[in-house]
Scaffold this motif. Structure first.
Motif, PDB file in Angstrom:
ATOM      1  N   GLU A 103       0.829  -1.214   0.000  1.00  0.00           N
ATOM      2  CA  GLU A 103       0.000   0.000   0.000  1.00  0.00           C
ATOM      3  C   GLU A 103       0.863   1.264   0.000  1.00  0.00           C
ATOM      4  N   LYS A 104       1.997   1.213   0.658  1.00  0.00           N
ATOM      5  CA  LYS A 104       2.880   2.385   0.751  1.00  0.00           C
ATOM      6  C   LYS A 104       3.707   2.599  -0.518  1.00  0.00           C
ATOM      7  N   HIS A 105       4.169   1.509  -1.136  1.00  0.00           N
ATOM      8  CA  HIS A 105       5.173   1.652  -2.189  1.00  0.00           C
ATOM      9  C   HIS A 105       4.753   1.263  -3.597  1.00  0.00           C
ATOM     10  N   LEU A 106       3.636   0.560  -3.760  1.00  0.00           N
ATOM     11  CA  LEU A 106       3.248   0.100  -5.091  1.00  0.00           C
ATOM     12  C   LEU A 106       1.952   0.760  -5.532  1.00  0.00           C
ATOM     13  N   PRO A 107       1.915   1.253  -6.756  1.00  0.00           N
ATOM     14  CA  PRO A 107       0.676   1.883  -7.222  1.00  0.00           C
ATOM     15  C   PRO A 107      -0.427   0.840  -7.405  1.00  0.00           C
ATOM     16  N   ALA A 108      -1.626   1.217  -7.025  1.00  0.00           N
ATOM     17  CA  ALA A 108      -2.783   0.336  -7.199  1.00  0.00           C
ATOM     18  C   ALA A 108      -3.322   0.507  -8.615  1.00  0.00           C
ATOM     19  N   PRO A 109      -3.745  -0.580  -9.264  1.00  0.00           N
ATOM     20  CA  PRO A 109      -4.267  -0.469 -10.629  1.00  0.00           C
ATOM     21  C   PRO A 109      -5.634   0.203 -10.717  1.00  0.00           C
ATOM     22  N   SER A 110      -6.322   0.360  -9.573  1.00  0.00           N
ATOM     23  CA  SER A 110      -7.621   1.044  -9.563  1.00  0.00           C
ATOM     24  C   SER A 110      -7.871   1.602  -8.159  1.00  0.00           C
ATOM     25  N   ASP A 111      -8.892   2.443  -8.053  1.00  0.00           N
ATOM     26  CA  ASP A 111      -9.256   3.012  -6.745  1.00  0.00           C
ATOM     27  C   ASP A 111      -9.754   1.946  -5.776  1.00  0.00           C
ATOM     28  N   GLN A 112     -10.241   0.828  -6.298  1.00  0.00           N
ATOM     29  CA  GLN A 112     -10.753  -0.249  -5.453  1.00  0.00           C
ATOM     30  C   GLN A 112      -9.687  -1.270  -5.062  1.00  0.00           C
ATOM     31  N   ALA A 113      -8.526  -1.208  -5.664  1.00  0.00           N
ATOM     32  CA  ALA A 113      -7.484  -2.220  -5.455  1.00  0.00           C
ATOM     33  C   ALA A 113      -6.619  -1.888  -4.233  1.00  0.00           C
ATOM     34  N   HIS A 114      -7.270  -1.747  -3.103  1.00  0.00           N
ATOM     35  CA  HIS A 114      -6.571  -1.449  -1.843  1.00  0.00           C
ATOM     36  C   HIS A 114      -7.013  -2.424  -0.764  1.00  0.00           C
ATOM     37  N   MET A 115      -6.112  -2.659   0.174  1.00  0.00           N
ATOM     38  CA  MET A 115      -6.427  -3.504   1.324  1.00  0.00           C
ATOM     39  C   MET A 115      -5.802  -2.844   2.545  1.00  0.00           C
ATOM     40  N   PHE A 116      -6.560  -2.793   3.622  1.00  0.00           N
ATOM     41  CA  PHE A 116      -6.105  -2.129   4.835  1.00  0.00           C
ATOM     42  C   PHE A 116      -6.161  -3.084   6.020  1.00  0.00           C
ATOM     43  N   VAL A 117      -5.246  -2.879   6.949  1.00  0.00           N
ATOM     44  CA  VAL A 117      -5.207  -3.655   8.183  1.00  0.00           C
ATOM     45  C   VAL A 117      -5.911  -2.817   9.246  1.00  0.00           C
ATOM     46  N   ILE A 118      -6.933  -3.404   9.870  1.00  0.00           N
ATOM     47  CA  ILE A 118      -7.764  -2.703  10.854  1.00  0.00           C
ATOM     48  C   ILE A 118      -7.652  -3.410  12.203  1.00  0.00           C
ATOM     49  N   HIS A 119      -7.410  -2.631  13.256  1.00  0.00           N
ATOM     50  CA  HIS A 119      -7.469  -3.197  14.610  1.00  0.00           C
ATOM     51  C   HIS A 119      -8.923  -3.151  15.043  1.00  0.00           C
ATOM     52  N   SER A 120      -9.537  -4.307  15.203  1.00  0.00           N
ATOM     53  CA  SER A 120     -10.955  -4.378  15.549  1.00  0.00           C
ATOM     54  C   SER A 120     -11.255  -3.792  16.919  1.00  0.00           C
ATOM     55  N   GLY A 121     -10.286  -3.839  17.822  1.00  0.00           N
ATOM     56  CA  GLY A 121     -10.488  -3.328  19.177  1.00  0.00           C
ATOM     57  C   GLY A 121     -10.839  -1.853  19.204  1.00  0.00           C
ATOM     58  N   CYS A 122     -10.117  -1.048  18.432  1.00  0.00           N
ATOM     59  CA  CYS A 122     -10.403   0.394  18.418  1.00  0.00           C
ATOM     60  C   CYS A 122     -11.009   0.848  17.094  1.00  0.00           C
ATOM     61  N   GLY A 123     -11.057  -0.060  16.113  1.00  0.00           N
ATOM     62  CA  GLY A 123     -11.671   0.252  14.831  1.00  0.00           C
ATOM     63  C   GLY A 123     -10.820   1.088  13.896  1.00  0.00           C
ATOM     64  N   GLN A 124      -9.551   1.264  14.213  1.00  0.00           N
ATOM     65  CA  GLN A 124      -8.689   2.136  13.418  1.00  0.00           C
ATOM     66  C   GLN A 124      -7.783   1.355  12.476  1.00  0.00           C
ATOM     67  N   ARG A 125      -7.493   1.967  11.330  1.00  0.00           N
ATOM     68  CA  ARG A 125      -6.473   1.415  10.429  1.00  0.00           C
ATOM     69  C   ARG A 125      -5.123   1.565  11.099  1.00  0.00           C
ATOM     70  N   THR A 126      -4.244   0.616  10.821  1.00  0.00           N
ATOM     71  CA  THR A 126      -2.909   0.675  11.398  1.00  0.00           C
ATOM     72  C   THR A 126      -1.868   0.682  10.293  1.00  0.00           C
ATOM     73  N   SER A 127      -0.722   1.254  10.588  1.00  0.00           N
ATOM     74  CA  SER A 127       0.393   1.247   9.636  1.00  0.00           C
ATOM     75  C   SER A 127       1.538   0.393  10.174  1.00  0.00           C
ATOM     76  N   SER A 128       1.239  -0.439  11.158  1.00  0.00           N
ATOM     77  CA  SER A 128       2.210  -1.368  11.721  1.00  0.00           C
ATOM     78  C   SER A 128       1.693  -2.790  11.515  1.00  0.00           C
ATOM     79  N   ALA A 129       2.608  -3.716  11.274  1.00  0.00           N
ATOM     80  CA  ALA A 129       2.219  -5.103  11.019  1.00  0.00           C
ATOM     81  C   ALA A 129       1.872  -5.863  12.286  1.00  0.00           C
TER      82      ALA A 129
END
Length: 182
Positions: A103-129
């Protein structure tokens, strides 16, 4: 003839880990099982992979102890689905890292071609693995969701190892498996 070298006996930890986790089809199979798609036909359809390739990757992941076979009844016909083991769950930060790096370094082929990691506990996207960057909690399969915009409108809770697998690994918390996300 082997397609690649066997690195399982190397003195380097990275090489030994890559022996199991560096295969793209194997990583995509793990993604499907984390998404709850543990049945052969569901994985085949989602991945668009040949039977022989999928069969080999599943056998390798079972052999490495990341997946286990679990019987189910398909209308009177007994079949096997693939479920995570505690060892397979422990691969989650590796998959999260690949998603975040892409997500950080490779261009997505479309606006829908994204995947995010979400911490369910607080509901926030994370940038840490491995830790939520919003609240600091350790990410596990039990408290993490993935939001693949091409797959669903909302984040999908990840599958976890069945409770029976947990009794063999008492140092891990008991959790549950989640439903299938097609």
């Amino acid at each position: 003839m082997a397609l690649r070298s066997d690195w399982s006996a190397r003195t380097c930890s990275l090489a030994r880990g890559l022996d199991i986790l560096a295969d793209p089809w194997g990583m995509l199979v793990l993604r499907e099982v984390f998404f709850g798609n543990g049945r052969f036909d569901a994985m085949k359809a989602r991945l668009g992979v040949a039977d022989s390739v999928l069969t080999r990757r599943l056998a390798a992941l079972v052999g490495a102890g990341l997946l286990a076979r679990s019987p189910y009844d398909d209308g009177g016909r007994r079949r096997q689905e693939y479920v995570l083991t505690p060892k397979g769950e422990d691969a989650l930060p590796v998959l999260n890292a690949v998603v975040l790096w892409s997500e950080k370094h490779l261009p997505a082929p479309s606006d829908q071609a994204h995947m995010f990691v979400i911490h369910s506990g607080c509901g926030q996207r994370t940038s840490s693995a491995d830790r939520c960057t919003a609240c600091g909690e350790r990410l596990t399969a039990e408290n993490t969701s993935w939001h693949s915009l091409t797959r669903s409108a909302a984040p999908v809770p990840l599958a976890t190892a069945p409770p029976a697998a947990r009794t063999a690994a008492p140092d891990r918390r008991t959790s549950r498996t989640k439903g299938t996300a097609a």
